[in-house]
Design a protein around this motif. Structure first.
Motif, short mmCIF file in Angstrom:
data_model
loop_
_atom_site.label_atom_id
_atom_site.label_comp_id
_atom_site.label_asym_id
_atom_site.label_seq_id
_atom_site.Cartn_x
_atom_site.Cartn_y
_atom_site.Cartn_z
N ARG A 201 45.16 44.07 41.36
CA ARG A 201 44.42 42.96 40.46
C ARG A 201 43.23 42.85 40.87
O ARG A 201 42.29 42.53 40.15
CB ARG A 201 45.47 41.88 40.46
CG ARG A 201 46.86 42.15 39.75
CD ARG A 201 47.82 41.12 40.15
NE ARG A 201 48.11 40.91 41.58
CZ ARG A 201 48.92 39.86 41.96
NH1 ARG A 201 49.39 38.92 41.04
NH2 ARG A 201 48.82 39.88 43.15
N THR A 202 43.08 42.21 42.28
CA THR A 202 41.71 41.96 42.81
C THR A 202 40.71 42.88 42.84
O THR A 202 39.45 42.58 42.35
CB THR A 202 42.04 41.43 44.32
OG1 THR A 202 42.75 40.32 44.29
CG2 THR A 202 40.79 41.02 45.00
N GLU A 203 41.05 44.08 42.93
CA GLU A 203 40.16 45.17 42.85
C GLU A 203 39.65 45.40 41.18
O GLU A 203 38.44 45.52 41.03
CB GLU A 203 40.59 46.43 43.44
CG GLU A 203 40.66 46.63 44.90
CD GLU A 203 41.52 47.84 45.56
OE1 GLU A 203 42.59 48.16 45.04
OE2 GLU A 203 40.83 48.42 46.25
N PRO B 211 36.92 34.03 43.52
CA PRO B 211 37.55 35.00 44.36
C PRO B 211 38.60 34.51 44.82
O PRO B 211 38.72 33.24 44.72
CB PRO B 211 36.54 35.34 45.28
CG PRO B 211 35.60 34.23 45.25
CD PRO B 211 35.36 33.57 44.24
N GLU B 212 39.52 35.27 45.30
CA GLU B 212 40.95 35.06 45.70
C GLU B 212 40.55 34.38 46.95
O GLU B 212 41.47 33.24 47.47
CB GLU B 212 41.65 36.19 45.77
CG GLU B 212 43.03 36.32 46.50
CD GLU B 212 43.58 37.54 46.28
OE1 GLU B 212 44.69 37.74 46.08
OE2 GLU B 212 42.90 38.70 46.80
N ASP B 213 39.95 34.88 47.99
CA ASP B 213 39.96 34.39 49.31
C ASP B 213 38.70 33.53 49.56
O ASP B 213 37.53 33.71 49.66
CB ASP B 213 39.58 35.65 50.21
CG ASP B 213 39.60 35.24 51.77
OD1 ASP B 213 39.74 33.82 52.06
OD2 ASP B 213 40.04 36.27 52.47
N LEU C 195 39.16 34.58 36.96
CA LEU C 195 39.74 33.80 38.09
C LEU C 195 40.80 34.42 38.87
O LEU C 195 41.72 35.12 38.20
CB LEU C 195 40.39 32.73 37.19
CG LEU C 195 39.30 31.82 36.26
CD1 LEU C 195 40.20 30.66 35.84
CD2 LEU C 195 38.31 31.06 37.25
N ASP C 196 40.65 34.70 40.00
CA ASP C 196 41.56 35.51 40.75
C ASP C 196 42.44 34.25 41.67
O ASP C 196 41.86 33.81 42.36
CB ASP C 196 40.79 36.39 41.90
CG ASP C 196 41.82 37.36 42.40
OD1 ASP C 196 42.96 37.32 42.29
OD2 ASP C 196 41.38 38.13 43.17
N GLU C 197 43.68 34.05 41.29
CA GLU C 197 44.48 33.11 41.90
C GLU C 197 43.97 32.13 42.13
O GLU C 197 43.53 31.18 42.96
CB GLU C 197 44.95 33.56 43.12
CG GLU C 197 45.48 34.86 43.27
CD GLU C 197 47.10 34.91 43.16
OE1 GLU C 197 47.53 33.83 42.52
OE2 GLU C 197 47.60 36.04 43.01
MG LIG Z 1 44.72 39.74 44.75
#
Ligand SMILES: [Mg+2]
Ligand SMILES: Nc1ncnc2c1ncn2[C@@H]1O[C@H](COP(=O)(O)OP(=O)(O)OP(=O)(O)O)[C@@H](O)[C@H]1O
Ligand SMILES: Nc1ncnc2c1ncn2[C@@H]1O[C@H](COP(=O)(O)OP(=O)(O)OP(=O)(O)O)[C@@H](O)[C@H]1O
Ligand SMILES: [Mg+2]
Lengths: 505, 301, 334, 325
Positions: free
Chosen positions: A297-299, A339-341, A424-426
């Motif tokens: 998903r992130t990719e 981003p997620e992180d 929006l990632d997480e």
């Molecule tokens: Mg992810």
């Protein structure tokens, strides 16, 4: 059990950072054999209390007691010798070392004074099997997903905990199965008399395993209750000091008419990263992305944003063929990406909240049209208020904010650029119930204002609440697109599972 | 002369820290070329360890002779013994070493203490009995020439109580530092009015000092006497302009005498003198500075 | 927040400068005397400004590099190269402006090369610039063939030894450069972007900052500053000394930036304070020169001073200082 | 092969290829004499580089090693030649002084939170200055113990010599590798370089480890100084100027990341040998002028780094391009 003596206790602990009182005369006691949930909004002081209890911080006033005796914990190592094992918030392990070493750092088995790698890796293998992880203990921790790293951190803490196990938001990046497995381990440990502190923002999980809850608000102790004497609403009221309404949506939003197509990805993909996919996104539409951890998903999000440019397929933005080669291209087309992180890719820790909020807008404006301080303060103030960012000042370094507030800062950063399309990632990972509801409301509002969004989330209830369509990822491939009525979390789980089954030989 | 034709000679040079050093390198290369020698050149970049490596490298290659300009006097015994075992004659250039004399064929060098003495003697003569406060620009702290040239100068002015060294600082053998330090001296000594002469351990620092004196509104060579060592072209052009009073020549041609000694030795085993001391000649404006400038200009200083 | 209070109370850099100047004055009572002579100001304090200028100029460029979490070890060698270019060109008969522009262009080219290694090839800055640190001096010597190229071009000499309104040219150039660069980073978004890259390059890229391009430019600026410093130093001694020009000055420049309060870990930076840092270092050197100590003590004195200055500035000292302030605050109302 | 060992192997392969290429040009390079010289001539650099490897893996840097080498040489020479102390006692004193010196730097770095670059720069000034205060001259050492040690040579067929100091360097590398990869201290060093905050939260004794790392580096630098004094039978305050940069280059060429957290002690060995090869190659060539020598060293450094970059890109786990994290 109710009146057994405390194994670990904080008495009148006060911790002050600068002119901000993070903990204000907190009394907290932990009994053997209990799971004690520590709850509170983002920034309430939960992590700070944990750090005081484990010697990472020294209290300004008050003291820590182990088995009723006062102790001065100089550092986390000292706490470990008292049998206190801790998983701190954010995965705090060493990505550059092997899994086994991360598990046993400081306690490696030795032979003739030398570390016995064979023995250590064998022990690590057996240990991890308990958590259902069959990974090579000799591999670098950094080569594994965040979820695996989280499990390793938990396993390490459990190993070190003779008396007390402290878990600060251990489940934020775990999927359902992994959470279940963790709860089994916790139940075992509890049975053996270990005392456990459990911090989370998922109330379901609190009710699933806790015996007591302690609620903090703004650094002050609100109350400690027996769990069976409180309801969900009570807990929320204790945390927020008010009630909130849960959005009860179980259906997808209606799809938008096809005339307003904003983005059209055609066989868009990147070698060794994401299989080509087709996706059309309309104005005012939220596409939810579901999938297991590591499903790509992130990719996919990074691909759409140009952080990793596509090497196949075409993209049409508002009817015009467009090539997005880098993030600057994407932003100039009105894209945004949370981003997620958060820590590694989102925040600029040493920069102020104000600078963190305006930086993407400034990036869009370019080098020479600089926003002056007043303009910056105005923009930051506007979003700070709209998003309810809790910061002592807009000029304080953002790294001093609690995780949830940092997330709101990043969201504000993108909203300030007035994007047409937001990824929006997480976005709700590690965010308290109040803020969670707020972010979901914000997503709904932005959608109604006509913004197109792609939202990746592991919380299916939430995805259903704001999405008009849901795509399912598996093995870096878009395997299903769910639309229409009667989509609920159960259906999505089914879809993920089905796609997995189909792929099995 | 022909006896050297076709020989392979290794030359371990200290480095290229100054114009004088560059001149020595180019003169050595010229001399080798004239005699048909295949010169293997190794620059040690100021490091003794690199010089030792170079000598060992030459031995491994089996050269016919080795020239070395040692960066420091100590520490050569082992590697020179190795050369001796390999029967390769070694000649030292421009300074000696603390090693048994049988380990090298000869040493072609100037007498650095004498250079300082010549400079000091000149000053003693020039000021007569007048009181004279001297400021000294030392070379790099700890370097052999700095220590020796200081010693020689002090020996020369000993017993002449009218001459005192008022201040002494290191100018690192460079023009820029020489200028900076001289500026400081001028400020510290009453705007330069109290300074009678400057003694610089090399000409580069003297050239810097001359500029500092001029910037302070004083006349170098007249208000403040300038005496230094090396004899590089720029100090002669300063002499032409009347801005420098004396320099002690250190010839960059150490290789010429060295090759001569080598040729004689290889021809019939003539043992050369162990120490071939080059002349430390004093030059003053009376010695045709323009002519000296012109002859030196092309030498690669 | 407490640091802020402390800084408002007394900026540690200015405090350190005052301390060093005071010691110089004690050692040498005429230290502050400035006279007017031959149309220019004359005195030890002026010497400090004049001699400190090259390091100050280097520090201006170095600040940007360090703010991006990098470091530029090659500035000393670039000084030598650019000085050599300018000197050999005027000696060869080119007009002075052409020679100066060529030298500046060479400096920028060197900086671009460093930037290319760091930003495009992703080589760690300290090693990337080590390449030019080693090779650069060789290139400079190649240009001058190891000798000092002496020149008499009055225009070029003026850059090093002339004066403007009585102030030495070198100091004036440093000041102009300081103002230009400060305006550039304060009045545009570049300063913010540089900080952002230094704090978190991945996040900066995701926020739409062209971090590669900016990094390259930051190194180019450092090369440009080194070129100016190289020309100034050569002009000052009327000769390009490829062997010694700028030797070890990169360390002084880094020291100046750190004394100026910019962290080697990137992020927040201050160009003016880096220049103050350079002046502190020079005041220290001048003090050592004037003190009359034997030169073998120079390095020890310098080390002692650095340690002292760092002590004053360390978070530790700040804590000592603020702990006293905190106590009454805690005992106060509430 | 383990993935994390790949950069090490890559460096070794580069060395072998470079050596083979040099031998093709100058067959004289392939002799036991040259190989023995590699060890002897680079012994002090190698020993200092082992200490530097630990410092760099922990995320720091130590600029003081060259000065400590010089200082130790002078101290040992003065103790032996002027005060008549037995060399072994002089060695012990020198190592003790260095340990205190390193501890002081470590304490400053940890407790005052001053970057190691600056602290060790001040340390470099202090040690170099201290050496010139003791003496400005080079002090010869004439002691039979020294002659005995330098006389300990294993002669190889073909004129090669394995010297005591060369073997000592190899021993230090082996001990260093053991220390880095097989002890708790070693794992703490990597932990600090990986992420100091995490390390501290995981219970790594950060203060103690930091002090130990700089002590180790200074003690090894002092040992390198002793080796240098054996090598030259003298102590000289200006000895080993700039060796810190050679050591850093060797460490980096050996595959250790300056950002900390990754590295190999044995890689540093290959790095030292590569630097030695470059120098020997230039000497064998013998036509390069002073300036071309510098330029060629710079170019070779660049080539090695780029080559490694290419190989690392395929193998190193931690060093992802920050652009593409
Ligand atoms: Mg992810
Ligand atoms: N080192 C620090 N310096 C200054 N302020 C700090 C520091 N650490 C935490 N704070 C502040 O203390 C408060 C409590 O933070 P803490 O991390 O304990 O919150 P939390 O309850 O764990 O929140 P979350 O649920 O978001 O993790 C926050 O306002 C935060 O900004
Ligand atoms: N740091 C990493 N090193 C190696 N492989 C990785 C790394 N991060 C992700 N991967 C791999 O890349 C693939 C896709 O990961 P991605 O992060 O896009 O998945 P995701 O669905 O977003 O999962 P998550 O919810 O964990 O972020 C997975 O196979 C994962 O194992
Ligand atoms: Mg927290």
């Amino acid at each position: 059990m109710t009146d057994s003596p405390y194994v670990l206790e904080a008495r009148g602990v006060t911790k002050i950072f600068g002119n901000h009182t993070a903990l204000d005369a907190i009394d907290f006691g932990l009994r053997p054999g209990e799971v004690h949930a520590l709850l509170g909004e983002n920034g309430a002081g939960k992590s700070t209390l944990i750090k005081v209890l484990t010697g990472a911080y020294q209290p300004d006033v008050g003291g820590v007691f182990v088995d009723g005796a006062p102790v001065t914990l100089d550092n986390p190592l000292h706490a470990q010798t008292h049998g206190i094992g801790t998983v701190y918030q954010e995965v705090n392990l060493l990505p550059n070392r092997s899994v086994a070493e991360n598990l046993y750092l400081g306690h490696q088995p030795t032979r003739f004074g030398l570390v016995d790698h064979k023995k250590m890796e064998a022990a690590a293998k057996t240990l991890l099997e308990r958590y259902g992880l069959a990974i090579d203990p000799g591999s670098d921790l950094g080569s594994h997903s965040v979820a695996v790293q989280q499990i390793v951190a938990i396993a390490r803490a459990v190993e070190l905990s003779g008396k007390v196990l402290i878990l600060d938001e251990p489940t934020a990046s775990l999927d359902r199965n992994e959470v279940e497995r963790l709860f089994e381990v916790i139940a075992d440990l509890k049975q053996s008399g270990l005392a456990i502190i459990f911090i989370t923002h998922f109330l379901d999980q609190v009710f699933a395993i806790s015996d007591r809850v302690t609620v903090l608000r703004n650094g002050k102790l609100v109350d400690t209750r027996q769990l069976d004497s409180v309801s969900r609403t009570d807990v929320v009221r204790l945390m927020l000091g008010k009630d909130i309404a849960f959005s009860g949506a179980t259906d997808l939003e209606p799809e938008r008419p096809t005339t307003d197509v904003l983005l059209d990805f055609k066989s868009y993909g990147r070698k060794k990263s994401v299989h080509p996919f087709d996706l059309t996104i309309h104005k005012g539409e939220v596409i939810g992305v579901a999938g297991l951890l590591g499903s790509g998903r992130t990719e996919m999000a990074r691909l759409m944003f140009g952080a990793d440019p596509a090497d196949q397929g075409t993209l049409t933005v508002a009817g015009k063929p467009t090539a997005i080669r880098n993030t600057t291209d994407a932003i100039s087309r009105g894209f945004g990406f949370c981003p997620e992180d958060r820590k590694a890719e989102g925040i600029f820790g040493d920069l102020s909240v104000r600078e963190n909020i305006i930086i993407a807008l400034q990036g869009k404006l370019g080098w020479f049209r600089a926003l002056n301080r007043d303009e910056q303060l105005e923009i930051a103030g506007k979003f700070g208020e709209a998003m309810d960012i809790r910061a002592a000042s807009l000029d304080m370094p953002v790294k001093l904010l609690s995780g949830g507030n940092q997330q709101k800062v990043i969201l504000s950063r993108w909203l300030a650029t007035d994007p047409a399309f937001l990824i929006l990632d997480e976005p709700t990972r590690g965010i308290d119930v109040g803020a969670h509801a707020e972010i979901v409301r914000t997503i709904n509002r932005l959608r109604d204002d006509g913004m197109a969004m792609v939202v990746i989330s592991s919380e299916l209830d939430e995805v259903v609440a704001y999405s008009s369509r849901i795509v399912v990822m598996r093995d870096r491939e878009m395997v299903a697109e769910l639309r229409g009525k009667n989509i609920n979390p159960g259906v999505i789980v089914q879809a993920i599972a089905n796609s997995a089954d189909e792929a099995q030989p | 002369q022909d006896s050297l034709n076709g020989l392979v000679v290794g030359f371990s040079q200290i480095g290229s820290e100054s114009g004088w050093r560059a001149a020595e390198t180019s003169v050595t290369k010229q001399q080798a070329e004239e005699r048909g020698i295949d010169l293997k050149f190794a620059d040690a970049q100021q490091k003794q360890e690199n010089q030792i490596k170079a000598i060992r490298g030459f031995i491994a290659q089996g050269v016919d002779a080795i020239l070395v300009a040692p960066v420091v006097a100590t520490g050569w015994e082992d590697v020179l013994t190795e050369a001796k075992e390999a029967e390769i004659p070694v000649i030292l250039l421009d300074r000696g070493v603390d090693a048994p004399e049988d380990l090298y064929l000869t040493s072609v060098a100037s007498d650095q203490v004498k250079e300082g003495r010549v400079a000091g003697d000149w000053l003693v003569n020039a000021v007569g009995t007048e009181p004279c406060k001297v400021v000294e620009l030392q070379g790099t702290v700890g370097s052999t020439p700095a220590i020796n040239r200081k010693q020689g100068f002090e020996e020369a002015i000993k017993g002449h109580d009218n001459i005192t060294i008022a201040r002494s600082q290191t100018g690192d053998f460079t023009r820029a530092k020489g200028k900076e330090v001289m500026e400081g001296f001028i400020k510290a000594e009453n705007g330069g009015a109290d300074i009678c002469a400057v003694y610089a351990h090399n000409d580069d620092m003297a050239v810097g000092a001359i500029q500092a004196i001029k910037d302070a509104g004083l006349k170098p060579g007249t208000d403040i006497k300038v005496v230094s060592i090396d004899g590089v072209p720029d100090i002669f052009s300063a002499m032409v302009a009347g801005e420098a009073n004396a320099t002690v020549e250190l010839t960059p041609n150490m290789a010429g005498p060295a090759f001569d000694a080598l040729a004689a030795y290889l021809k019939d085993g003539t043992e050369p003198a162990k120490f071939i001391i080059t002349e430390s000649k004093l030059y003053t404006p009376a010695d045709n500075p323009q002519g000296e400038y012109d002859t030196r200009k092309g030498l690669g200083y | 927040m407490k640091r802020l209070h402390l800084e408002r109370l007394a900026n540690p850099q200015l405090l350190a400068l005052a301390g060093v100047l005071l010691i110089n004055w004690l050692l040498f009572p005429n230290f502050f005397r400035i006279t007017w002579q031959d149309g220019r100001l004359f005195g030890s304090l002026i010497d400090v400004l004049n001699r400190g200028a090259p390091v100050a100029i280097l520090a201006i460029g170095m600040t940007g590099v360090i703010a991006t979490k990098g470091v530029d070890l090659s500035v000393g060698a670039i000084m030598a190269v650019c000085g050599a270019v300018a000197a050999t060109m005027v000696v060869a008969g080119y007009p002075t402006p052409i020679a100066v522009i060529a030298a500046l262009a060479v400096g920028i080219a060197c900086g671009l090369w460093n930037g290319f290694l760091v930003a495009i090839l992703d080589i760690q800055p300290i090693v990337a610039t080590l390449v030019l640190m080693v090779a650069g001096r060789g290139i400079a010597q190649l240009i001058t063939e190891g000798s000092i190229v002496t020149f008499n071009d009055p225009a070029l000499i003026f850059i090093g030894t002339g004066s403007f309104l009585g102030f030495p040219m070198a100091a004036v150039i440093a000041l102009v450069l300081l103002i230009l660069v400060t305006v550039l980073v304060r009045k545009t978004a570049i300063g913010l972007f540089i900080q952002a890259i230094g704090v978190n390059r991945a996040a900066a890229t995701l926020a739409g900052i062209r971090s590669r391009m900016l990094l390259v430019l930051v190194y180019a600026l450092s090369g440009f500053c080194a070129a100016i410093a190289g020309i100034v130093v050569a002009a000052d001694i009327r000769g390009a000394d490829a062997n010694n020009s700028g030797l070890w000055l990169e360390l002084d420049a880094i020291l100046a930036v750190v004394i100026g309060g910019t962290s080697l870990l990137g992020g927040r930076f201050s160009v003016p304070m880096a220049v103050v840092g350079a002046i502190i270092i020079q005041a220290m050197n001048t003090g050592i020169l004037m003190s009359g100590f034997p030169p073998e003590f120079n390095l020890i004195v310098k080390a002692g001073m650095i340690i002292l200055i760092l002590l004053i500035q360390s978070p530790f000292a700040a804590r000592l200082f603020t702990r006293q302030r905190l106590v009454p605050a805690k005992a106060g109302p509430k | 092969m383990k993935r994390s060992l790949r950069p090490l192997a890559a460096t070794a392969v580069i060395f072998i290829i470079a050596y083979a290429a040099s031998v093709v040009q100058f067959p004289g390079l392939l002799s036991t004499r040259v190989l023995g010289n590699f060890l002897t001539d680079n012994a002090f650099l190698g020993i200092a580089a082992v200490g530097m490897t630990f410092v760099i893996i922990s995320g720091g840097i130590d600029l003081s090693v060259g000065a400590v080498i010089g200082f130790t040489g002078v101290l040992v020479a003065v103790l032996i030649s002027w005060l008549g102390i037995h060399p072994l006692l002089a060695f012990a004193i020198a190592l003790g002084v260095a340990a205190l010196f390193g501890a002081a730097m470590g304490l400053t770095i940890h407790y005052l939170q001053v970057p190691s670059f600056i602290v060790t720069l001040a340390g470099m000034f202090l040690a170099r200055g201290g050496a010139s205060v003791i003496t400005q001259d080079s002090v010869p050492i004439n002691h039979e113990f020294y002659s005995t040690l330098t006389g300990l040579i294993i002669r190889l067929p073909g004129g090669g010599r394995l010297s005591f100091i060369g073997l000592l360097m190899i021993a230090i590398f082996l001990i260093g590798a053991l220390l880095a990869h097989r002890t708790r201290f070693g794992s703490y060093v990597y932990a600090l370089g990986g992420n100091a905050t995490s390390a501290s939260l995981m219970g790594v004794p950060v203060a103690r480890t930091t002090v130990q790392i700089y002590m180790l580096s200074s003690v090894l630098a002092a040992l390198a100084g002793i080796v240098f004094s054996l090598y030259t039978s003298a102590g000289y305050p200006l000895a080993a100027v700039g060796v810190e940069l050679d050591a850093i280059s060797a460490v980096v060429i050996g595959g250790t990341l300056l950002t900390g957290g990754y590295g190999f002690v044995l890689g540093t060995f290959v790095g030292v040998m590569l630097l030695g090869l470059v120098q020997t190659y230039i000497i064998f060539d013998g036509t390069l002028s002073s300036w071309w020598t510098k330029i060629v060293i710079g170019v070779l450094l660049f080539l090695f780094i780029v080559l490694q970059r290419i190989i690392f890109a395929a193998s190193a786990p931690g060093e992802k391009s920050p652009e593409k994290v």
